[in-house]
Design a protein around this motif. Structure first.
Motif, PDB file in Angstrom:
ATOM      1  N   ALA A 265       0.830  -1.201   0.000  1.00 22.52           N
ATOM      2  CA  ALA A 265       0.000   0.000   0.000  1.00 22.52           C
ATOM      3  C   ALA A 265       0.870   1.257   0.000  1.00 22.52           C
ATOM      4  N   ILE A 266       2.068   1.124   0.538  1.00 23.75           N
ATOM      5  CA  ILE A 266       3.016   2.235   0.551  1.00 23.75           C
ATOM      6  C   ILE A 266       3.830   2.264  -0.736  1.00 23.75           C
ATOM      7  N   ASP A 267       4.242   1.061  -1.194  1.00 19.80           N
ATOM      8  CA  ASP A 267       5.084   0.940  -2.388  1.00 19.80           C
ATOM      9  C   ASP A 267       4.656  -0.314  -3.151  1.00 19.80           C
ATOM     10  N   ASN A 268       3.837  -0.133  -4.184  1.00 15.99           N
ATOM     11  CA  ASN A 268       3.279  -1.293  -4.884  1.00 15.99           C
ATOM     12  C   ASN A 268       4.287  -1.990  -5.790  1.00 15.99           C
ATOM     13  N   LYS A 269       5.507  -1.484  -5.817  1.00 15.20           N
ATOM     14  CA  LYS A 269       6.553  -2.121  -6.617  1.00 15.20           C
ATOM     15  C   LYS A 269       7.614  -2.788  -5.739  1.00 15.20           C
ATOM     16  N   ASN A 270       7.273  -3.030  -4.502  1.00 14.36           N
ATOM     17  CA  ASN A 270       8.210  -3.669  -3.567  1.00 14.36           C
ATOM     18  C   ASN A 270       8.219  -5.172  -3.830  1.00 14.36           C
ATOM     19  N   ALA A 271       9.219  -5.612  -4.576  1.00 14.74           N
ATOM     20  CA  ALA A 271       9.282  -7.015  -5.006  1.00 14.74           C
ATOM     21  C   ALA A 271       9.465  -7.961  -3.835  1.00 14.74           C
ATOM     22  N   ASN A 272      10.211  -7.557  -2.829  1.00 13.67           N
ATOM     23  CA  ASN A 272      10.428  -8.434  -1.669  1.00 13.67           C
ATOM     24  C   ASN A 272       9.111  -8.773  -0.990  1.00 13.67           C
ATOM     25  N   ALA A 273       8.267  -7.738  -0.825  1.00 13.95           N
ATOM     26  CA  ALA A 273       6.972  -7.976  -0.170  1.00 13.95           C
ATOM     27  C   ALA A 273       6.121  -8.929  -0.990  1.00 13.95           C
ATOM     28  N   VAL A 274       6.099  -8.736  -2.311  1.00 14.17           N
ATOM     29  CA  VAL A 274       5.325  -9.632  -3.186  1.00 14.17           C
ATOM     30  C   VAL A 274       5.839 -11.060  -3.058  1.00 14.17           C
ATOM     31  N   TYR A 275       7.153 -11.215  -3.047  1.00 14.60           N
ATOM     32  CA  TYR A 275       7.752 -12.554  -2.963  1.00 14.60           C
ATOM     33  C   TYR A 275       7.377 -13.231  -1.651  1.00 14.60           C
ATOM     34  N   MET A 276       7.460 -12.466  -0.555  1.00 18.49           N
ATOM     35  CA  MET A 276       7.156 -13.058   0.743  1.00 18.49           C
ATOM     36  C   MET A 276       5.689 -13.424   0.861  1.00 18.49           C
ATOM     37  N   ILE A 277       4.826 -12.613   0.277  1.00 14.32           N
ATOM     38  CA  ILE A 277       3.399 -12.960   0.267  1.00 14.32           C
ATOM     39  C   ILE A 277       3.196 -14.273  -0.488  1.00 14.32           C
ATOM     40  N   GLY A 278       3.915 -14.404  -1.603  1.00 15.58           N
ATOM     41  CA  GLY A 278       3.839 -15.657  -2.364  1.00 15.58           C
ATOM     42  C   GLY A 278       4.275 -16.850  -1.541  1.00 15.58           C
ATOM     43  N   LEU A 279       5.360 -16.694  -0.792  1.00 16.63           N
ATOM     44  CA  LEU A 279       5.814 -17.790   0.068  1.00 16.63           C
ATOM     45  C   LEU A 279       4.778 -18.124   1.131  1.00 16.63           C
ATOM     46  N   ALA A 280       4.168 -17.088   1.705  1.00 16.01           N
ATOM     47  CA  ALA A 280       3.163 -17.317   2.750  1.00 16.01           C
ATOM     48  C   ALA A 280       1.967 -18.089   2.190  1.00 16.01           C
ATOM     49  N   TYR A 281       1.529 -17.728   0.991  1.00 15.25           N
ATOM     50  CA  TYR A 281       0.411 -18.469   0.374  1.00 15.25           C
ATOM     51  C   TYR A 281       0.790 -19.936   0.141  1.00 15.25           C
ATOM     52  N   GLN A 282       2.026 -20.177  -0.265  1.00 16.99           N
ATOM     53  CA  GLN A 282       2.461 -21.561  -0.470  1.00 16.99           C
ATOM     54  C   GLN A 282       2.444 -22.324   0.851  1.00 16.99           C
ATOM     55  N   LYS A 283       2.866 -21.662   1.924  1.00 10.13           N
ATOM     56  CA  LYS A 283       2.849 -22.313   3.233  1.00 10.13           C
ATOM     57  C   LYS A 283       1.425 -22.606   3.694  1.00 10.13           C
ATOM     58  N   LYS A 284       0.497 -21.782   3.265  1.00 11.37           N
ATOM     59  CA  LYS A 284      -0.914 -21.999   3.610  1.00 11.37           C
ATOM     60  C   LYS A 284      -1.524 -23.150   2.796  1.00 11.37           C
ATOM     61  N   GLY A 285      -0.832 -23.574   1.767  1.00 10.94           N
ATOM     62  CA  GLY A 285      -1.350 -24.636   0.910  1.00 10.94           C
ATOM     63  C   GLY A 285      -1.890 -24.143  -0.403  1.00 10.94           C
ATOM     64  N   GLU A 286      -1.897 -22.831  -0.604  1.00  4.17           N
ATOM     65  CA  GLU A 286      -2.365 -22.263  -1.868  1.00  4.17           C
ATOM     66  C   GLU A 286      -1.154 -22.128  -2.801  1.00  4.17           C
ATOM     67  N   THR A 287      -0.675 -23.287  -3.249  1.00  2.00           N
ATOM     68  CA  THR A 287       0.593 -23.361  -3.973  1.00  2.00           C
ATOM     69  C   THR A 287       0.590 -22.582  -5.275  1.00  2.00           C
TER      70      THR A 287
END
Length: 340
Positions: A290-312
């Protein structure tokens, strides 16, 4: 018989000289009376008059310097003691006072000069400390340490000596030895919360997170202000030792002070990720976007979190998107530097 003019002039000059001496002595006596009675301002005024009549009156200059020190008229005191040294280069009162005066007024070259002279005359017990402190302020840390070793032999109960040693060693990036000096200083004076805080930062730099936590906690328990830096450093040490339950409250407190600090928000997300609170982690990293929509690290970590939740699939799509935004993330993934 008419007296020759040159004889008259000579008599007048001699008479004036005696008058000046008498006046100087008179005001010196008056000043001494006031000084004994601890009435320093009247004493100062009388001594000033005494030296106006006779500047070479060393007794009056010395006394004027002493009462000037009492009145904190340090520049006047310096001038008087320097006048005394013109007449007697090793006057002990003048040398001792000039050492302190130049030290108090942060004139480091002169402080070193007169402290060295005081040492040669065997005056005082803190000359080595004064020299060490002066060299420290001049950023000559090697010379400072040299005289701190001597200062410690002079007085091994002076907590300022090992503390100053720690500061010198910090400036030379010798963190392990500096940490030992901090502990020595605090053992001598346990009231200095700033020293405890600095000890914690030093152990953090070694790195020794457990000792860092010990000293940072002790600083806080003894009243060190919970500044943003304090919260950040202690929370980092907690996270490094995987004490998530202690680190997260500090990060949340810090976020209240700095609501748009991306680094703080990122760290909060990491804590939730490591404690398997994946939805809360995603929520945190979404705040970064919401502060920086081009923050690749945040996008990557969100992706990892979804994978950990089972939403591979969803998670993998986000990770790929992040890598497209920042190709370096692919390398980090290969090297397993990103938490999984």
């Amino acid at each position: 018989m008419k007296r020759p003019l040159f004889t008259v002039l000579t008599v007048l000059a001699v008479s004036q000289g005696f008058a000046q001496t008498d006046s100087s002595d008179y005001f010196y006596r008056k000043g001494t009376e006031e000084k004994i009675a601890r009435r320093y301002l009247p004493a100062f005024n009388n001594f000033q008059k005494s030296v106006q009549f006779k500047p070479e009156n060393s007794d009056a200059q010395r006394a004027l310097g002493e009462v000037a020190v009492e009145l904190r008229k340090y520049e006047d005191a310096k001038k008087s003691f320097l006048k005394v040294l013109e007449a007697k280069k090793d006057d002990t009162t003048a040398v001792s006072n000039l050492t302190n005066l130049y030290f108090w007024t942060r004139k480091w070259d002169d402080a070193i000069k007169y402290a060295q002279q005081a040492k040669a005359l065997h005056l005082g017990t803190n000359n080595n400390y004064i020299i060490a402190k002066a060299y420290y302020e001049q950023e000559n840390y090697g010379k400072s340490l040299e005289f701190l070793e001597m200062a410690y032999k002079d007085d091994n109960k002076n907590a300022e000596v090992p503390y100053l040693g720690a500061r010198c060693l910090i400036e030379m990036s010798n963190y392990k030895k500096a940490a030992g000096c901090y502990e020595q200083a605090i053992a001598l004076d346990s009231t200095k919360t700033l020293w405890m805080y600095e000890a914690g930062l030093t152990y953090y730099a070694i790195p020794d997170d457990n000792k860092s936590i010990y000293w940072l906690e002790r600083a806080g328990a003894n009243g060190y202000k919970r500044t943003n830096d304090y919260l950040q450093n202690l929370s980092n040490a907690y996270l490094n030792t995987k004490q998530w339950d202690k680190g997260i409250p500090l990060l949340e407190e810090l976020q209240q002070h700095k609501p748009q600090d991306v680094e703080v928000i990122y760290s909060i997300g990491e804590v939730y990720y490591h404690t398997k609170k994946y939805d809360m982690a995603i929520e945190s990293w979404d705040k970064i976007l919401a502060i920086d929509n081009k923050n690749a690290n945040a996008v990557y970590m969100i992706g990892l979190a979804y994978q950990k939740k089972g939403e591979t699939a969803k998670g993998q799509e986000l990770c790929d998107k992040a890598i497209a935004m920042d190709p370096n993330l692919a390398k980090l993934k290969e090297e397993r530097k990103m938490p999984m």
